[in-house]
Design an enzyme around this catalytic site. Structure first.
Site, PDB file in Angstrom:
ATOM      1  N   ASP A 110       0.795  -1.224   0.000  1.00  0.00           N
ATOM      2  CA  ASP A 110       0.000   0.000   0.000  1.00  0.00           C
ATOM      3  C   ASP A 110       0.825   1.270   0.000  1.00  0.00           C
ATOM      4  O   ASP A 110       0.420   2.286  -0.554  1.00  0.00           O
ATOM      5  CB  ASP A 110      -0.970   0.008   1.190  1.00  0.00           C
ATOM      6  CG  ASP A 110      -0.298   0.433   2.485  1.00  0.00           C
ATOM      7  OD1 ASP A 110       0.657  -0.237   2.897  1.00  0.00           O
ATOM      8  OD2 ASP A 110      -0.741   1.437   3.074  1.00  0.00           O
ATOM      9  N   ASP A 113       5.701   0.524   3.271  1.00  0.00           N
ATOM     10  CA  ASP A 113       5.944  -0.728   3.981  1.00  0.00           C
ATOM     11  C   ASP A 113       5.607  -1.908   3.072  1.00  0.00           C
ATOM     12  O   ASP A 113       5.438  -1.738   1.862  1.00  0.00           O
ATOM     13  CB  ASP A 113       5.147  -0.766   5.284  1.00  0.00           C
ATOM     14  CG  ASP A 113       3.663  -0.446   5.062  1.00  0.00           C
ATOM     15  OD1 ASP A 113       3.190  -0.598   3.917  1.00  0.00           O
ATOM     16  OD2 ASP A 113       2.986  -0.043   6.020  1.00  0.00           O
ATOM     17  N   GLU A 506       5.780   9.779   2.908  1.00  0.00           N
ATOM     18  CA  GLU A 506       5.434   8.416   2.514  1.00  0.00           C
ATOM     19  C   GLU A 506       4.410   8.427   1.390  1.00  0.00           C
ATOM     20  O   GLU A 506       3.334   9.013   1.521  1.00  0.00           O
ATOM     21  CB  GLU A 506       4.890   7.621   3.700  1.00  0.00           C
ATOM     22  CG  GLU A 506       4.639   6.158   3.360  1.00  0.00           C
ATOM     23  CD  GLU A 506       4.348   5.296   4.577  1.00  0.00           C
ATOM     24  OE1 GLU A 506       4.466   4.061   4.478  1.00  0.00           O
ATOM     25  OE2 GLU A 506       3.988   5.856   5.639  1.00  0.00           O
TER      26      GLU A 506
END
Length: 533
Positions: A110, A113, A506
């Site tokens: 996603d 990670d 991120e």
């Protein structure tokens, strides 16, 4: 004389019957007039003058940004890679699902990670499908349509396998707690990869309905290019919707550990979203009735717009239902039509809030005009809002609707489009930092993206713990996460380019789906098709 009397009686009877027919016709006409006047009240904001929907030239900067954005889907792929265009990525997650004799090797990680979260992944598929359905011709014009189909199918292949029976859906692969104790490339993962499922005992209406929406919208995408696959997707969509509706409950309540990462704030919006997509996919009025008179009053939040995101589908559903209002539908009742107009009116309120000089403009924006709602991943709301604005603008153009009224002030489709352009231009570098938040675009963009694969050299031999040296390294990422859309700036329009700054740095696949959708709508100017068939 009796004969004349009988004829006179018959004549009187005919006259009487004619009078009653006339009264009936007048009554019907009056009812129809009253209904039309009532509808006009709901349509009073719209002026149906003719508007040109001619396509324009390719906007080169958006074409380049679209091509770049598509690459992030390749970067995030799990499984046995085919024709892999990313030199620092390889096969990974090949045994995912094997403990339950399932092949869950495909799908997308996603974000930065290595977890496969079903809720945002399904949302990614729904938005990507929507973009293809509305702007597939534009994608094709810049040679990105095949890439979009491939990326979408990589997700839907996974979702099909994650749904092995009607009332069972696997919604997560991997343990975030274990994953976050490691910093390593997906190709060399060493931690356990447990599965989480929802079922009749542990329901998850929100994630099941979002997955149904993904399957239904994707079935429309593949209808003409792979009919058997399209039918398979539609079957899963209908089963998942029935499961979601019959066994109602939030997956965040059934499985509390998901609250930390992708907590759901409710499931009513996903039920309406899925029902609307199923109506588009099937033409079955049952789904339309479900989203209007049956469940609209409880779940639609008419008159109270909210921000579109992976968690909240209200605004998107209002726009998607407005599509039906703009282009028409058959065999709907008066009550259903009234509910349809409530969706469109709420979409109007949302659009008016986006326009910066509207009397009802939202204050949720930066000094430079970027829509800004929360500090975590702020660009999601800006890009999502801009995508809906482009869609609504094109719905107006295609339906030859010239004017949108916002509290007495009038706006044209170009005003909505210009708002969307302001948001994407900000993302691409027209901002106080003079940097692009789309990695790889322009001469200045984030160098320390919070992303495991991007931050570790492809030839590095690292395990779970020793990989953290790459997280704390002062060197820029050795592998460019091309096409990644990072979280974005703070409200004061600053950005800290630090690998530990996951709040701003991120990227995510759902951000990518939204920027792909937005860029596809802006890469050239044109109207949309009136139907998805």
């Amino acid at each position: 004389m009796e004969e004349r009397a009988e004829k006179a009686a018959q004549k009187g009877s005919k006259t009487e019957r004619w009078c009653w027919r006339l009264i009936l016709l007048v009554t019907v006409a009056l009812v129809a007039t009253m209904a039309a006047l009532t509808l006009l009240k709901y349509f009073k904001h719209f002026n149906s003058s003719r508007v040109s929907g001619r396509s324009g030239p390719i906007v080169q900067k958006y074409s380049e940004a679209l091509q770049l954005s598509m690459q992030f889907f390749d970067i995030q792929k799990s499984g046995k890679l085919v024709d892999n265009p990313i030199p620092w990525r390889g096969d990974s997650g090949l045994r995912d699902g094997s403990e339950e004799d399932l092949d869950l090797s495909k799908g997308l990680y996603d974000a930065g990670d290595l977890i496969k979260f079903g809720f945002p992944m399904a949302f990614t598929a729904t938005v990507l499908s929507w973009a293809i359905l509305e702007y597939g011709d534009q994608m094709k014009a810049v040679k990105q349509l095949d890439h979009a189909h491939d990326s979408l199918k990589w997700i839907t292949d996974y979702l099909i396998n994650a749904h092995p029976s009607p009332n069972e859906l696997y919604i997560q692969v991997g343990d975030p707690d274990l994953d976050h104790k490691c910093w390593q490339r997906p190709e060399v993962m060493t931690e356990e990869r447990p599965l989480i499922q929802i079922n009749t005992s542990f329901p998850g209406t929100d994630v099941a309905a979002e997955t149904a929406a993904a399957m239904a919208s994707a079935s429309l995408v593949f209808r003409k290019i792979n009919s058997s696959y399209s039918k398979l997707l539609l079957m899963h969509a209908q089963q998942l919707f029935a499961f979601a509706d019959t066994y109602r409950g939030s997956y965040s309540v059934s499985i509390p550990q998901v609250q930390i990462y992708y907590n759901s704030t409710g499931y009513g919006d996903e039920l309406l979203w899925a029902a609307t997509w199923l109506y588009h996919a099937t033409g079955d009025l049952t789904y339309f009735k479900y989203a209007t008179e049956q469940n609209g009053p409880a779940f639609a939040n008419w008159g109270s717009p909210s921000w579109f995101s992976w968690d909240d589908k209200h605004a998107a559903t209002q726009v998607l239902m407005s599509r039906i209002s703009f282009f028409g539908t058959k065999d709907i009742s008066f009550a259903e039509n009234m509910d349809l107009q409530k969706y469109r009116e709420t979409a109007e309120v949302f659009m008016c809030g986006l326009l910066p000089d509207s009397p009802t403009a939202t204050s949720s924006r930066t000094a430079s005009g970027l829509i800004w709602v929360i500090k975590w991943n702020c660009l999601q709301h800006a890009v999502a809002s801009a995508f809906l604005a482009v869609l609504y603008s094109d719905y107006m153009l295609t339906s030859q609707t010239e004017v949108l009224y916002c509290d007495g002030k009038s706006y044209k489709p170009t005003d909505l489009r210009n708002f969307a352009i302001s948001q994407v231009d900000y993302v691409l570098g027209k901002n106080p930092m003079e940097m692009s938040y789309l990695v790889g675009y322009g001469s200045k963009y984030p160098q320390y993206v919070h992303h495991r694969g991007s931050s570790i050299p492809a030839d590095a031999r690292t395990g779970c713990q020793d990989g953290f040296k790459w997280l704390s390294s002062s060197n820029p990422n050795p592998n460019v996460a091309a096409g990644a859309l990072v979280g974005g700036p703070f409200l004061n329009e600053t950005y800290i380019d630090n690998r530990n700054n996951s709040m701003q740095g991120e990227p995510s696949t759902y951000n990518s789906a939204l920027i792909v959708a937005l860029l596809s709508g802006l890469v050239t100017s044109s109207s949309v098709a009136k139907t998805f068939s």
